[in-house]
Structures are given as structure tokens and as C-alpha cells.
Design a protein around this motif. Structure first.
Motif, PDB file in Angstrom:
ATOM      1  N   GLU A   5       0.851  -1.187   0.000  1.00 55.04           N
ATOM      2  CA  GLU A   5       0.000   0.000   0.000  1.00 55.04           C
ATOM      3  C   GLU A   5       0.885   1.234   0.000  1.00 55.04           C
ATOM      4  O   GLU A   5       2.033   1.194   0.444  1.00 55.04           O
ATOM      5  N   GLY A   6       0.336   2.310  -0.522  1.00 51.17           N
ATOM      6  CA  GLY A   6       1.135   3.516  -0.589  1.00 51.17           C
ATOM      7  C   GLY A   6       0.289   4.735  -0.903  1.00 51.17           C
ATOM      8  O   GLY A   6      -0.904   4.639  -1.208  1.00 51.17           O
ATOM      9  N   SER A   7       0.918   5.890  -0.811  1.00 48.01           N
ATOM     10  CA  SER A   7       0.233   7.148  -1.109  1.00 48.01           C
ATOM     11  C   SER A   7       1.265   8.184  -1.519  1.00 48.01           C
ATOM     12  O   SER A   7       2.445   8.104  -1.149  1.00 48.01           O
ATOM     13  N   LEU A   8       0.804   9.145  -2.278  1.00 47.19           N
ATOM     14  CA  LEU A   8       1.602  10.303  -2.654  1.00 47.19           C
ATOM     15  C   LEU A   8       0.774  11.537  -2.319  1.00 47.19           C
ATOM     16  O   LEU A   8      -0.346  11.693  -2.805  1.00 47.19           O
ATOM     17  N   THR A   9       1.321  12.400  -1.471  1.00 46.24           N
ATOM     18  CA  THR A   9       0.591  13.562  -0.970  1.00 46.24           C
ATOM     19  C   THR A   9       1.361  14.828  -1.283  1.00 46.24           C
ATOM     20  O   THR A   9       2.563  14.919  -1.031  1.00 46.24           O
ATOM     21  N   GLY A  10       0.651  15.799  -1.830  1.00 49.05           N
ATOM     22  CA  GLY A  10       1.227  17.114  -2.081  1.00 49.05           C
ATOM     23  C   GLY A  10       0.398  18.178  -1.381  1.00 49.05           C
ATOM     24  O   GLY A  10      -0.822  18.050  -1.260  1.00 49.05           O
ATOM     25  N   ALA A  11       1.052  19.217  -0.873  1.00 50.06           N
ATOM     26  CA  ALA A  11       0.343  20.264  -0.143  1.00 50.06           C
ATOM     27  C   ALA A  11       0.968  21.618  -0.428  1.00 50.06           C
ATOM     28  O   ALA A  11       2.171  21.717  -0.714  1.00 50.06           O
ATOM     29  N   VAL A  12       0.143  22.642  -0.340  1.00 50.82           N
ATOM     30  CA  VAL A  12       0.625  24.020  -0.441  1.00 50.82           C
ATOM     31  C   VAL A  12      -0.111  24.835   0.622  1.00 50.82           C
ATOM     32  O   VAL A  12      -1.315  24.658   0.840  1.00 50.82           O
ATOM     33  N   GLN A  13       0.621  25.689   1.337  1.00 53.06           N
ATOM     34  CA  GLN A  13       0.051  26.547   2.370  1.00 53.06           C
ATOM     35  C   GLN A  13       0.523  27.975   2.164  1.00 53.06           C
ATOM     36  O   GLN A  13       1.618  28.225   1.648  1.00 53.06           O
ATOM     37  N   GLN A  14      -0.327  28.898   2.622  1.00 51.06           N
ATOM     38  CA  GLN A  14       0.003  30.322   2.522  1.00 51.06           C
ATOM     39  C   GLN A  14      -0.398  31.025   3.808  1.00 51.06           C
ATOM     40  O   GLN A  14      -1.401  30.691   4.429  1.00 51.06           O
ATOM     41  N   ALA A  15       0.416  31.990   4.212  1.00 47.43           N
ATOM     42  CA  ALA A  15       0.142  32.774   5.421  1.00 47.43           C
ATOM     43  C   ALA A  15       0.554  34.216   5.171  1.00 47.43           C
ATOM     44  O   ALA A  15       1.303  34.521   4.228  1.00 47.43           O
ATOM     45  N   GLY A  16       0.053  35.111   6.011  1.00 50.14           N
ATOM     46  CA  GLY A  16       0.451  36.511   5.910  1.00 50.14           C
ATOM     47  C   GLY A  16       1.912  36.695   6.290  1.00 50.14           C
ATOM     48  O   GLY A  16       2.497  35.893   7.022  1.00 50.14           O
ATOM     49  N   ARG A  17       2.528  37.762   5.810  1.00 51.93           N
ATOM     50  CA  ARG A  17       3.944  37.984   6.082  1.00 51.93           C
ATOM     51  C   ARG A  17       4.223  38.119   7.574  1.00 51.93           C
ATOM     52  O   ARG A  17       5.279  37.728   8.068  1.00 51.93           O
ATOM     53  N   GLY A  18       3.278  38.684   8.308  1.00 53.65           N
ATOM     54  CA  GLY A  18       3.480  38.847   9.744  1.00 53.65           C
ATOM     55  C   GLY A  18       3.506  37.539  10.493  1.00 53.65           C
ATOM     56  O   GLY A  18       3.909  37.491  11.662  1.00 53.65           O
ATOM     57  N   ALA A  19       3.075  36.429   9.847  1.00 53.99           N
ATOM     58  CA  ALA A  19       3.063  35.127  10.507  1.00 53.99           C
ATOM     59  C   ALA A  19       4.379  34.395  10.366  1.00 53.99           C
ATOM     60  O   ALA A  19       4.611  33.394  11.047  1.00 53.99           O
ATOM     61  N   LEU A  20       5.269  34.906   9.525  1.00 54.72           N
ATOM     62  CA  LEU A  20       6.466  34.154   9.158  1.00 54.72           C
ATOM     63  C   LEU A  20       7.673  34.544   9.980  1.00 54.72           C
ATOM     64  O   LEU A  20       7.832  35.700  10.386  1.00 54.72           O
ATOM     65  N   ALA A  21       8.553  33.570  10.195  1.00 58.13           N
ATOM     66  CA  ALA A  21       9.814  33.849  10.888  1.00 58.13           C
ATOM     67  C   ALA A  21      10.712  34.714  10.027  1.00 58.13           C
ATOM     68  O   ALA A  21      11.456  35.557  10.541  1.00 58.13           O
ATOM     69  N   ASP A  22      10.643  34.543   8.721  1.00 62.87           N
ATOM     70  CA  ASP A  22      11.423  35.340   7.773  1.00 62.87           C
ATOM     71  C   ASP A  22      10.486  35.817   6.674  1.00 62.87           C
ATOM     72  O   ASP A  22      10.288  35.116   5.665  1.00 62.87           O
ATOM     73  N   PRO A  23       9.869  36.990   6.839  1.00 61.56           N
ATOM     74  CA  PRO A  23       8.897  37.480   5.852  1.00 61.56           C
ATOM     75  C   PRO A  23       9.472  37.579   4.443  1.00 61.56           C
ATOM     76  O   PRO A  23       8.736  37.435   3.461  1.00 61.56           O
ATOM     77  N   ALA A  24      10.773  37.783   4.337  1.00 63.59           N
ATOM     78  CA  ALA A  24      11.363  37.929   3.017  1.00 63.59           C
ATOM     79  C   ALA A  24      11.436  36.610   2.251  1.00 63.59           C
ATOM     80  O   ALA A  24      11.690  36.603   1.044  1.00 63.59           O
ATOM     81  N   SER A  25      11.189  35.488   2.939  1.00 66.89           N
ATOM     82  CA  SER A  25      11.314  34.182   2.283  1.00 66.89           C
ATOM     83  C   SER A  25      10.094  33.815   1.460  1.00 66.89           C
ATOM     84  O   SER A  25      10.120  32.819   0.738  1.00 66.89           O
ATOM     85  N   GLY A  26       9.020  34.611   1.546  1.00 66.54           N
ATOM     86  CA  GLY A  26       7.827  34.309   0.764  1.00 66.54           C
ATOM     87  C   GLY A  26       6.693  33.819   1.635  1.00 66.54           C
ATOM     88  O   GLY A  26       6.901  33.221   2.691  1.00 66.54           O
ATOM     89  N   ARG A  27       5.470  34.057   1.159  1.00 68.41           N
ATOM     90  CA  ARG A  27       4.281  33.779   1.959  1.00 68.41           C
ATOM     91  C   ARG A  27       3.743  32.368   1.774  1.00 68.41           C
ATOM     92  O   ARG A  27       2.838  31.953   2.509  1.00 68.41           O
ATOM     93  N   SER A  28       4.217  31.625   0.792  1.00 71.03           N
ATOM     94  CA  SER A  28       3.658  30.294   0.525  1.00 71.03           C
ATOM     95  C   SER A  28       4.771  29.266   0.388  1.00 71.03           C
ATOM     96  O   SER A  28       5.906  29.594   0.035  1.00 71.03           O
ATOM     97  N   ARG A  29       4.412  28.025   0.663  1.00 68.63           N
ATOM     98  CA  ARG A  29       5.336  26.916   0.506  1.00 68.63           C
ATOM     99  C   ARG A  29       4.543  25.690   0.036  1.00 68.63           C
ATOM    100  O   ARG A  29       3.396  25.467   0.451  1.00 68.63           O
ATOM    101  N   SER A  30       5.187  24.883  -0.803  1.00 70.00           N
ATOM    102  CA  SER A  30       4.598  23.616  -1.241  1.00 70.00           C
ATOM    103  C   SER A  30       5.550  22.482  -0.891  1.00 70.00           C
ATOM    104  O   SER A  30       6.746  22.689  -0.680  1.00 70.00           O
ATOM    105  N   ASN A  31       5.023  21.290  -0.825  1.00 69.44           N
ATOM    106  CA  ASN A  31       5.836  20.113  -0.506  1.00 69.44           C
ATOM    107  C   ASN A  31       5.129  18.870  -1.026  1.00 69.44           C
ATOM    108  O   ASN A  31       3.948  18.903  -1.387  1.00 69.44           O
ATOM    109  N   TYR A  32       5.853  17.780  -1.054  1.00 70.44           N
ATOM    110  CA  TYR A  32       5.229  16.493  -1.362  1.00 70.44           C
ATOM    111  C   TYR A  32       5.864  15.423  -0.491  1.00 70.44           C
ATOM    112  O   TYR A  32       6.981  15.560  -0.006  1.00 70.44           O
TER     113      TYR A  32
END
Length: 466
Positions: free
Chosen positions: A99-126
Motif C-alpha cells: 500500500e502507498g500514497s503520494l501527498t502534495g500540499a501548499v500553504q500560505q500565510a500573511g507575512r506577519g506570521a512568518l519567521a522570515d517574511p522575506a522568504s515568501g508567503r507560501s510553501r509547497s511540498n510532497y
């Protein structure tokens, strides 16, 4: 002395006697001799054919010069072997499951929520997971099983301002090199099932040893333990004291070498129950780079009553980790206890709750409570869909509150009260293999900072399973 003559010799002598003139019954004797001669000739032909058949059968090859009977017999044998080959191949795979699975996700937050606002507001992963279950051999009435689980992925997810939450995206699986896929053998263990009678496995003991995910065997929950299908925030996947707080002591991917002994009794279908005890490598021992001494020890008891004919499971557990880390990174023994409950209350609604209580150790938060539920889409004609809602509170420990107030340079703010988290998702079942799940999260008073601005995250997750 009597000498037995071969049949052919006897018949030949009888023919020779036919050359002697007879005086009585000559006509009848001549007829008899003619029949005997014909019989001898027939026997000789049969012996010749028998010799030819034996010679032909000694070879597996089919030739056009062989007797028709041999050709047909070899053809039948060839067809039989061809039919048996797939059956033998299927028998070789008996007891094996993948059995197996492949999962992909993308999230976005406001700049004030980030540890490093300059790194961008969204991230994706799999992240991908492949698990293989193999038969591990039988020992009398005892049955062995081998389980191997490989995990791979890329992407760390969003880096938020300080929070008690371990991660808002539990599917993230990044490595040291952000430009390369991370791969690890997540689990590899052997389990021996020992029933108490020859034919009855309703009462059994199981022994498991190897590299293990402790949460597969402890702190389970029917609707709050699979980040690829339900809640993504770490505090709703496992007990936050063990996972986000770090008391589980596993390696950086959440796995550790260990051994588990468990007993379960399902003879009473209305009230099955069980107990288990596990010991896992902690600290450097969890990554096979240090001693296995001073392990994490965890014990659990569970019962699964059927309330109004609806299933539910109630788990209570306690742990002790001699190699846990205090909030100042010093090593110390941590211990605590917890509850994990899931109960179906209607045919379409299941509720869950978790509670954790730290009894020893200097930790950032020492009381946790998470509650929520999932409603399937039966009432609007989408039975395989699901909408989930969960809320949680992580209460600051008195020692961390005092330390943070005394040293703002280290902790950045005075921690007081509790961090509060909420998550809402809707899982869309596209077909038997594909699901799409948009979600919304909100973290109020991150890291129990009274002046901290709340963090809002929106995301979408796609999962392909087989």
C-alpha cells in the motif's frame, strides 16, 4: 528342473511342431497353429510399438516422427505446466500486501506570521509513503509478519513565528539538501502473533521489534492521526506533549528502534480490550548514533465499547523518557500521562478528544486539550467526503512562564496562559484513489504571547492512494 520359457520362444516351438505331420485332427491343428502364428506376429508388433513409445517418452521434445499418442500426451503435459506456472507465481505472492500514497500540499500565510517574511508567503511540498507487509513464517500456531515502510519527500513547509505548535503542515518531509528528495526507511519491524489456543485468535499476545513509529501502536485515534487525509496541524495528529513537545524522543523524522509487547482480548464483541508496553530508543539512541540506555517507556490500556451500537475506542497511557530535553536544552527525565478518545455518535458523525498532562520535566507547555470531529457527506449525497473541525489549547507551564518573564532576550516575550489552535477542512473524494482537501487554520496567541498577533493559514492538500 523346470525351465520357464519366454512367451515368444514357446510360441516359436509351437510353430515348429506344426511342421510335423499329424495323423489325427490335422485340419483342426493346422487352424490352431495359424491362430498361434498370428498371435505371435501381433505380440511382436506390440513389443515394437512399446519400445518406440518408451524411447519417445524418454525425451521432453516433441517430434513429428513420434507416435501420435506420445505427441498428444506431451502436448497435454505442456499445457498443464503452462497453466500451473501462473498459479505458482500467485502462491509465491500469497500473504504479501503493498500500500502507498503520494501527498502534495501548499500553504500560505500573511507575512506577519512568518519567521522570515522575506522568504515568501507560501510553501509547497510532497511526500510519498510505500509500505510492504510480508509473511514472516509460522511457528506452530504462532504467525510472524515483516513490515517495511519507506518514506520520501521534499519541502519543509512554512517557517512560522515562535509557536507551541510543532508544525502547521505535518506532511512536510524536507531534508538537509533542499534541492534533493529526502528518503528514509521509516519503519522495518518484525511481529510475532501468539494466539492462546490453536484455533482461537480472539485472545492473543503480539511481540514487535525493529525500527518503529511509536504512534502506530500508542495514542492512536480513528479520525485524528492521519495528516495525509484529515487534520494537518501537528497538535491534532498526536498528543502535543509527546510530539510537538518532544517527549516521544524519536529521531527527526519521528521513528526509533524499539520493542513492544501487547495483549488483546476480543472475545466479547461488545467490549474488546487490550494492554501494551513499549520501550524505544531516545536521544541519540533514536537515530542509532548513541546508547540504547535510558529509553522512552510507554504503557497503554484501551477498551472499545459499542455505545448505542456505535463503535468507539478509549485509550489511557503514561510515559517516561529519561533523555528528554528541557526548554533550556538540558537533558532530564520527563514523564506524563494522556488520553485519546474517539467515538461515533451518529452514523455520520465521529468525535475525538485528547488530553495530556506533564508530571515531571521543565517544558514550555504542560497541559494540552484537543477536541473535534468529522462529519461525512452522507446527508448531502457525498458519503465519501468529510468535513472536520478541531480546536486545541496548549497551556504554558509555570516554570517556562517565569523563565520567559525573567529573560525576554532568550524567549522574545513573556509566555502566559495558553496558545489556542483551530483547524477546519473539507475532504473531497474525487474517486477511489484521489482526494482533494482545502483547509483553514488559525493560531491565537502563538507561544502564549499575550501581545502576539494571530496566525492564519490557508492550504490545499492532494492525495493519491493505492
Amino acid at each position: 528342473m523346470r525351465v520357464a520359457l519366454p512367451a515368444r520362444t514357446a510360441l516359436a516351438m509351437a510353430l515348429s511342431l506344426g511342421a510335423v505331420p499329424l495323423t489325427a485332427h490335422a485340419i483342426d491343428n493346422e487352424a490352431l497353429l495359424a491362430q498361434i502364428k498370428a498371435l505371435v506376429e501381433r505380440v511382436e508388433r506390440l513389443e515394437a510399438q512399446n519400445t518406440q513409445l518408451r524411447s519417445a517418452l524418454e525425451s521432453d521434445r516433441i517430434s513429428e516422427n513420434e507416435p501420435e499418442l506420445v505427441t498428444r500426451l506431451k502436448a497435454v503435459e505442456a499445457r498443464q505446466q503452462a497453466l500451473q506456472t501462473p498459479t505458482k507465481k500467485l502462491e509465491a505472492f500469497d500473504g504479501i500486501s503493498v500500500e502507498g500514497s503520494l501527498t502534495g500540499a501548499v500553504q500560505q500565510a500573511g507575512r506577519g506570521a512568518l519567521a522570515d517574511p522575506a522568504s515568501g508567503r507560501s510553501r509547497s511540498n510532497y511526500r510519498g509513503d510505500v509500505a510492504v507487509t510480508l509473511p514472516g513464517g509460522d511457528f506452530g500456531k504462532n504467525k510472524g509478519t515483516v513490515y517495511v515502510h519507506a518514506r520520501f519527500g521534499q519541502g519543509d513547509g512554512l517557517a512560522l513565528r515562535p509557536t507551541y505548535t510543532g508544525t502547521a503542515n505535518s506532511t512536510a518531509f524536507g531534508g538537509d539538501d533542499p534541492n534533493d528528495t529526502q528518503f528514509t526507511v521509516a519503519q522495518a519491524w518484525y511481529q510475532l502473533e501468539v494466539p492462546f489456543t490453536e484455533r482461537n485468535v480472539l485472545r492473543k499476545t503480539t511481540f514487535t521489534v525493529g525500527k518503529i513509529d511509536p504512534f502506530v501502536f500508542f495514542d492512536q485515534n480513528a479520525i485524528a492521526d492521519d495528516e495525509t487525509r484529515r487534520f494537518a496541524n501537528n497538535v491534532f495528529v498526536h498528543n502535543p506533549l509527546l510530539d510537538s513537545g518532544g517527549d516521544v524522543g524519536a529521531d527527526r523524522f519521528g521513528f526509533a528502534p524499539g520493542a513492544i509487547a501487547a495483549y488483546e482480548d476480543t472475545s466479547d464483541k461488545a467490549m474488546p480490550w487490550g494492554v501494551s508496553l513499549g520501550a524505544f530508543g531516545a536521544g541519540r539512541g533514536a537515530s542509532f548514533s548513541g546508547s540504547n540506555g535510558k529509553p522512552l517507556v510507554i504503557a497503554q490500556a484501551w477498551v472499545s465499547p459499542r455505545i448505542n451500537a456505535l463503535p468507539g475506542t478509549y485509550r489511557a497511557y503514561a510515559w517516561s523518557n529519561a533523555r528528554a530535553a528541557n526548554f533550556d536544552d538540558s537533558e532530564a527525565r520527563h514523564s506524563g500521562f494522556g488520553l485519546s478518545i474517539d467515538q461515533r455518535v451518529t452514523d455520520s458523525l465521529t468525535l475525538f478528544g485528547r488530553y495530556g498532562h506533564q508530571t515531571t520535566g521543565d517544558v514550555r507547555f504542560d497541559r494540552v486539550l484537543t477536541v473535534g470531529g468529522e462529519l461525512d457527506g452522507s446527508s448531502w449525497g457525498r458519503g465519501a467526503d468529510g468535513v472536520g473541525l478541531a480546536m486545541g489549547m496548549l497551556r504554558t507551564s509555570s516554570r517556562f512562564a517565569a523563565a520567559s518573564a525573567a529573560d525576554l532576550g532568550t524567549y522574545g516575550h513573556a509566555a502566559h496562559g495558553a496558545e489556542r489552535i483551530g483547524e477546519l477542512y473539507y475532504r473531497i473524494h474525487l474517486n477511489d484513489h484521489v482526494e482533494l482537501t482545502p483547509s483553514l487554520q488559525y493560531i491565537a496567541r502563538p507561544a502564549a504571547n499575550l501581545d502576539g498577533k494571530g496566525i492564519t493559514l490557508v492550504g490545499v492538500r492532494a492525495r493519491v492512494g493505492f
